[in-house]
Design an enzyme around this catalytic site. Sequence first.
Site, mmCIF file in Angstrom:
data_model
loop_
_atom_site.group_PDB
_atom_site.id
_atom_site.type_symbol
_atom_site.label_atom_id
_atom_site.label_comp_id
_atom_site.label_asym_id
_atom_site.label_seq_id
_atom_site.Cartn_x
_atom_site.Cartn_y
_atom_site.Cartn_z
ATOM 1 N N VAL A 79 -19.513 -9.187 -11.040
ATOM 2 C CA VAL A 79 -19.064 -8.720 -12.358
ATOM 3 C C VAL A 79 -17.828 -9.530 -12.727
ATOM 4 N N ARG A 120 -6.179 -14.732 -13.396
ATOM 5 C CA ARG A 120 -7.590 -14.401 -13.624
ATOM 6 C C ARG A 120 -8.441 -15.115 -12.578
ATOM 7 N N TYR A 164 -15.206 -17.479 -5.904
ATOM 8 C CA TYR A 164 -14.295 -17.755 -7.024
ATOM 9 C C TYR A 164 -12.890 -18.028 -6.513
ATOM 10 N N TYR A 179 -11.902 -17.252 -11.559
ATOM 11 C CA TYR A 179 -12.934 -18.141 -12.096
ATOM 12 C C TYR A 179 -13.840 -18.623 -10.960
ATOM 13 N N GLY A 203 -15.145 -9.028 -14.167
ATOM 14 C CA GLY A 203 -14.098 -8.115 -14.605
ATOM 15 C C GLY A 203 -14.011 -7.033 -13.547
ATOM 16 N N TYR A 227 0.820 -1.219 0.000
ATOM 17 C CA TYR A 227 0.000 0.000 0.000
ATOM 18 C C TYR A 227 0.851 1.266 0.000
ATOM 19 N N THR A 250 -22.013 -19.659 -14.011
ATOM 20 C CA THR A 250 -21.158 -20.530 -13.181
ATOM 21 C C THR A 250 -21.400 -20.382 -11.669
ATOM 22 N N GLY A 260 -25.130 -16.132 -20.138
ATOM 23 C CA GLY A 260 -23.886 -16.674 -20.678
ATOM 24 C C GLY A 260 -23.067 -17.378 -19.618
ATOM 25 N N GLU A 302 -8.733 -7.370 4.405
ATOM 26 C CA GLU A 302 -7.896 -8.406 3.765
ATOM 27 C C GLU A 302 -7.246 -9.303 4.817
HETATM 28 C C1 LIG Z 1 -15.117 -12.709 -9.776
HETATM 29 C C2 LIG Z 1 -14.910 -13.206 -11.187
HETATM 30 C C3 LIG Z 1 -15.374 -14.459 -11.560
HETATM 31 C C4 LIG Z 1 -15.195 -14.907 -12.866
HETATM 32 N N1 LIG Z 1 -15.678 -16.150 -13.203
HETATM 33 C C5 LIG Z 1 -15.512 -16.590 -14.465
HETATM 34 C C6 LIG Z 1 -16.001 -17.885 -14.845
HETATM 35 O O1 LIG Z 1 -16.573 -18.632 -14.038
HETATM 36 N N2 LIG Z 1 -15.779 -18.292 -16.142
HETATM 37 C C7 LIG Z 1 -15.168 -17.475 -17.056
HETATM 38 O O2 LIG Z 1 -14.997 -17.903 -18.197
HETATM 39 N N3 LIG Z 1 -14.716 -16.249 -16.718
HETATM 40 C C8 LIG Z 1 -14.863 -15.805 -15.445
HETATM 41 N N4 LIG Z 1 -14.372 -14.566 -15.100
HETATM 42 C C9 LIG Z 1 -13.655 -13.770 -16.113
HETATM 43 C C10 LIG Z 1 -12.177 -14.183 -16.126
HETATM 44 O O3 LIG Z 1 -11.565 -13.830 -14.901
HETATM 45 C C11 LIG Z 1 -11.375 -13.509 -17.230
HETATM 46 O O4 LIG Z 1 -11.625 -12.133 -17.167
HETATM 47 C C12 LIG Z 1 -11.749 -14.038 -18.604
HETATM 48 O O5 LIG Z 1 -11.429 -15.426 -18.670
HETATM 49 C C13 LIG Z 1 -10.966 -13.288 -19.686
HETATM 50 O O6 LIG Z 1 -9.616 -13.387 -19.388
HETATM 51 P P1 LIG Z 1 -8.554 -13.462 -20.587
HETATM 52 O O7 LIG Z 1 -7.206 -13.485 -19.971
HETATM 53 O O8 LIG Z 1 -8.904 -14.531 -21.531
HETATM 54 O O9 LIG Z 1 -8.800 -12.086 -21.294
HETATM 55 P P2 LIG Z 1 -7.883 -10.779 -21.100
HETATM 56 O O10 LIG Z 1 -6.572 -10.985 -21.700
HETATM 57 O O11 LIG Z 1 -7.967 -10.390 -19.671
HETATM 58 O O12 LIG Z 1 -8.701 -9.737 -21.947
HETATM 59 C C14 LIG Z 1 -9.858 -9.153 -21.402
HETATM 60 C C15 LIG Z 1 -10.475 -8.239 -22.432
HETATM 61 O O13 LIG Z 1 -9.563 -7.174 -22.699
HETATM 62 C C16 LIG Z 1 -9.478 -7.013 -24.085
HETATM 63 N N5 LIG Z 1 -8.171 -6.473 -24.466
HETATM 64 C C17 LIG Z 1 -6.975 -7.071 -24.305
HETATM 65 N N6 LIG Z 1 -5.991 -6.305 -24.837
HETATM 66 C C18 LIG Z 1 -6.603 -5.207 -25.348
HETATM 67 C C19 LIG Z 1 -6.161 -4.081 -26.041
HETATM 68 N N7 LIG Z 1 -4.873 -3.901 -26.316
HETATM 69 N N8 LIG Z 1 -7.090 -3.184 -26.408
HETATM 70 C C20 LIG Z 1 -8.400 -3.332 -26.148
HETATM 71 N N9 LIG Z 1 -8.872 -4.406 -25.506
HETATM 72 C C21 LIG Z 1 -7.994 -5.328 -25.116
HETATM 73 C C22 LIG Z 1 -9.679 -8.401 -24.665
HETATM 74 O O14 LIG Z 1 -10.112 -8.334 -25.998
HETATM 75 C C23 LIG Z 1 -10.734 -8.958 -23.757
HETATM 76 O O15 LIG Z 1 -12.014 -8.614 -24.219
HETATM 77 C C24 LIG Z 1 -14.544 -14.092 -13.804
HETATM 78 C C25 LIG Z 1 -14.066 -12.836 -13.417
HETATM 79 C C26 LIG Z 1 -14.240 -12.398 -12.135
HETATM 80 C C27 LIG Z 1 -13.700 -11.047 -11.742
HETATM 81 C C1 HEM Z 2 -6.257 2.301 -1.306
HETATM 82 C C2 HEM Z 2 -5.584 1.587 -2.195
HETATM 83 C C3 HEM Z 2 -6.258 0.738 -3.259
HETATM 84 C C4 HEM Z 2 -7.460 0.915 -3.867
HETATM 85 C C5 HEM Z 2 -8.484 2.009 -3.652
HETATM 86 C C6 HEM Z 2 -7.617 -0.170 -4.821
HETATM 87 C C7 HEM Z 2 -8.717 -0.339 -5.633
HETATM 88 C C8 HEM Z 2 -8.917 -1.414 -6.461
HETATM 89 C C9 HEM Z 2 -10.112 -1.672 -7.224
HETATM 90 C C10 HEM Z 2 -11.357 -0.770 -7.229
HETATM 91 C C11 HEM Z 2 -9.947 -2.815 -7.897
HETATM 92 C C12 HEM Z 2 -10.964 -3.501 -8.825
HETATM 93 C C13 HEM Z 2 -11.754 -4.482 -7.953
HETATM 94 C C14 HEM Z 2 -12.856 -5.219 -8.691
HETATM 95 O O1 HEM Z 2 -13.552 -4.616 -9.460
HETATM 96 O O2 HEM Z 2 -13.058 -6.387 -8.473
HETATM 97 C C15 HEM Z 2 -8.625 -3.315 -7.591
HETATM 98 C C16 HEM Z 2 -8.062 -4.443 -8.141
HETATM 99 C C17 HEM Z 2 -6.730 -4.740 -8.016
HETATM 100 N N1 HEM Z 2 -5.822 -4.153 -7.164
HETATM 101 FE FE1 HEM Z 2 -6.174 -2.617 -5.919
HETATM 102 N N2 HEM Z 2 -6.506 -0.961 -4.781
HETATM 103 C C18 HEM Z 2 -5.661 -0.457 -3.846
HETATM 104 C C19 HEM Z 2 -4.433 -0.962 -3.490
HETATM 105 C C20 HEM Z 2 -3.780 -1.967 -4.167
HETATM 106 C C21 HEM Z 2 -2.439 -2.417 -3.891
HETATM 107 C C22 HEM Z 2 -1.555 -1.915 -2.756
HETATM 108 C C23 HEM Z 2 -2.142 -3.374 -4.815
HETATM 109 C C24 HEM Z 2 -0.830 -4.110 -4.971
HETATM 110 C C25 HEM Z 2 0.138 -3.672 -5.718
HETATM 111 C C26 HEM Z 2 -3.307 -3.551 -5.657
HETATM 112 C C27 HEM Z 2 -3.432 -4.434 -6.695
HETATM 113 C C28 HEM Z 2 -4.601 -4.728 -7.361
HETATM 114 C C29 HEM Z 2 -4.703 -5.737 -8.416
HETATM 115 C C30 HEM Z 2 -3.575 -6.606 -8.955
HETATM 116 C C31 HEM Z 2 -6.048 -5.741 -8.819
HETATM 117 C C32 HEM Z 2 -6.675 -6.593 -9.935
HETATM 118 C C33 HEM Z 2 -6.417 -5.901 -11.233
HETATM 119 C C34 HEM Z 2 -6.984 -6.617 -12.434
HETATM 120 O O3 HEM Z 2 -7.373 -7.776 -12.337
HETATM 121 O O4 HEM Z 2 -7.031 -5.985 -13.471
HETATM 122 N N3 HEM Z 2 -4.275 -2.689 -5.235
HETATM 123 N N4 HEM Z 2 -8.025 -2.435 -6.705
#
Ligand SMILES: Cc1cc2nc3c(=O)[nH]c(=O)nc-3n(C[C@H](O)[C@H](O)[C@H](O)COP(=O)(O)OP(=O)(O)OC[C@H]3O[C@@H](n4cnc5c(N)ncnc54)[C@H](O)[C@@H]3O)c2cc1C
Ligand code: HEM
Length: 398
Positions: A388, A206, A191, A208, A390, A98, A278, A274, A140
Amino acid sequence: MLSEQSAPVIRATLSAVGAAIGEIAERFYGRLFDEHPELLRDLFNRGNQANGEQQKALAGSIAAFAGMLLEDPTARPDAMLGRIAHKHASLGIAPDQYELVRRHLFAAIGDVLGDAVTAEMAAAWDEVYWLMANALIAVESRLYRASERAGGQAWRPSEITERREETADTVSFTLRPTDGRPAESFRPGQYVSVRVPLADGARQIRQYSLSRAPGGPQWRITVKHVRGGAAPEGEVSSWLHRHARVGDVLDVSAPFGDLALVDGEGPLLLVSAGIGGTPMLSMLDHLAAQGAGRAVTVVHADRSPAAHAHREEQLRLVGALPNAALHLWYEEGAERVPGASAGRADVGALDLPEGLTAYLCGPLPFMRAVRGDLLRAGVPARSVHYEVFGPDLWLGHA
Ligand SMILES: Cc1cc2nc3c(=O)[nH]c(=O)nc-3n(C[C@H](O)[C@H](O)[C@H](O)COP(=O)(O)OP(=O)(O)OC[C@H]3O[C@@H](n4cnc5c(N)ncnc54)[C@H](O)[C@@H]3O)c2cc1C
Ligand code: HEM
């Protein structure tokens, strides 16, 4: 609690910071990854960085948190903090990270707002940052303590014991920890994070949803292949579809997630679209294993019957519940499934029981529409829970 001296400073600067927060978040990640490229390679989702979604989620959450503190200086937006903390815990985020984030975030604020940042303003925003950070760190650490993993171990190697092609675009994997102990229990709807080694040496993570009831010795996840088109194909889902085979070992986190079925007697509404089906499968499997007599209305929308992952399983689980009804909507091919409807799901048209608790999972526009239907039908907002797949761009707005 926001101090009396900071509150007026935050009030006076919130709109300036709010207006610039998108640019600040972009600068922040640029600075963070310049200094620590390994964080982009092995921790943050590169796709969400490229498409800007994570920047929006971070910026939105800080702006929403500051706004809530101004309305009520003692506010603790538990739902928002819980959502972020569960995601962080599934990634193994540690308290000492942090300070690193704070340093780069404040440098980014300086880059964007320049001389407008007075010492007084910096101190007030520092206070907001630490109120949020300490609240997240506290949730956490509670989650880490409650997880059954010894010594804060983030990743548990787990072997793929079964791979099943569920539809043309989805595949399920059954996972068994390699340490000989059964998979941890979880709450239906939760997940895991999965970390995979990619061709360029990165290890991307990611989430799942677990798609079976808790309590078994193995877990199952179901992964939809995010195919390319206008945007690049998804990195991890493509890797899992192409490379993950029975006998391979994946790094898997402990289960986390704040969308979790609460046991009880009240009526339930499970609405998915879709691959959002899950978490609902896990809930249904759990209810069926319990022999639950509560009223359960299941709504699922999909592109077509052929694209509907775990269709047979869903039918079987709903059939096993004495008081459950299934409503299916397909954009194409509904006529081939008895009782299914054509087009987009219309939850408002259903006869919904009083006092229900709703769980939603699917694309954001789908959930927004369903949530609107439910609120119009008199379901209180507090009874509508969602996941969500994502970065949660609804945080603080739903
Ligand atoms: C709580 C939770 C639960 C989930 N559960 C499931 C589940 O049960 N099953 C499941 O299939 N998925 C699930 N997901 C979604 C999963 O985590 C991944 O997000 C999903 O599999 C896509 O990951 P990826 O690495 O294939 O795509 P990524 O590489 O992460 O890409 C994500 C999106 O970004 C876009 N992108 C990448 N690069 C660029 C760029 N340069 N410009 C513009 N766009 C770009 C891609 O086209 C894609 O649409 C869950 C997500 C969360 C947060
Ligand atoms: C006050 C401080 C912080 C705030 C407000 C914050 C906020 C958030 C939010 C809003 C998300 C998206 C959550 C979701 O939609 O599910 C997220 C994801 C995440 N955060 Fe933080 N965060 C903080 C600190 C940190 C720190 C210290 C780290 C470590 C370096 C971190 C790493 C990440 C990562 C890796 C993700 C997932 C990113 C992804 O999957 O694209 N965060 N955080």
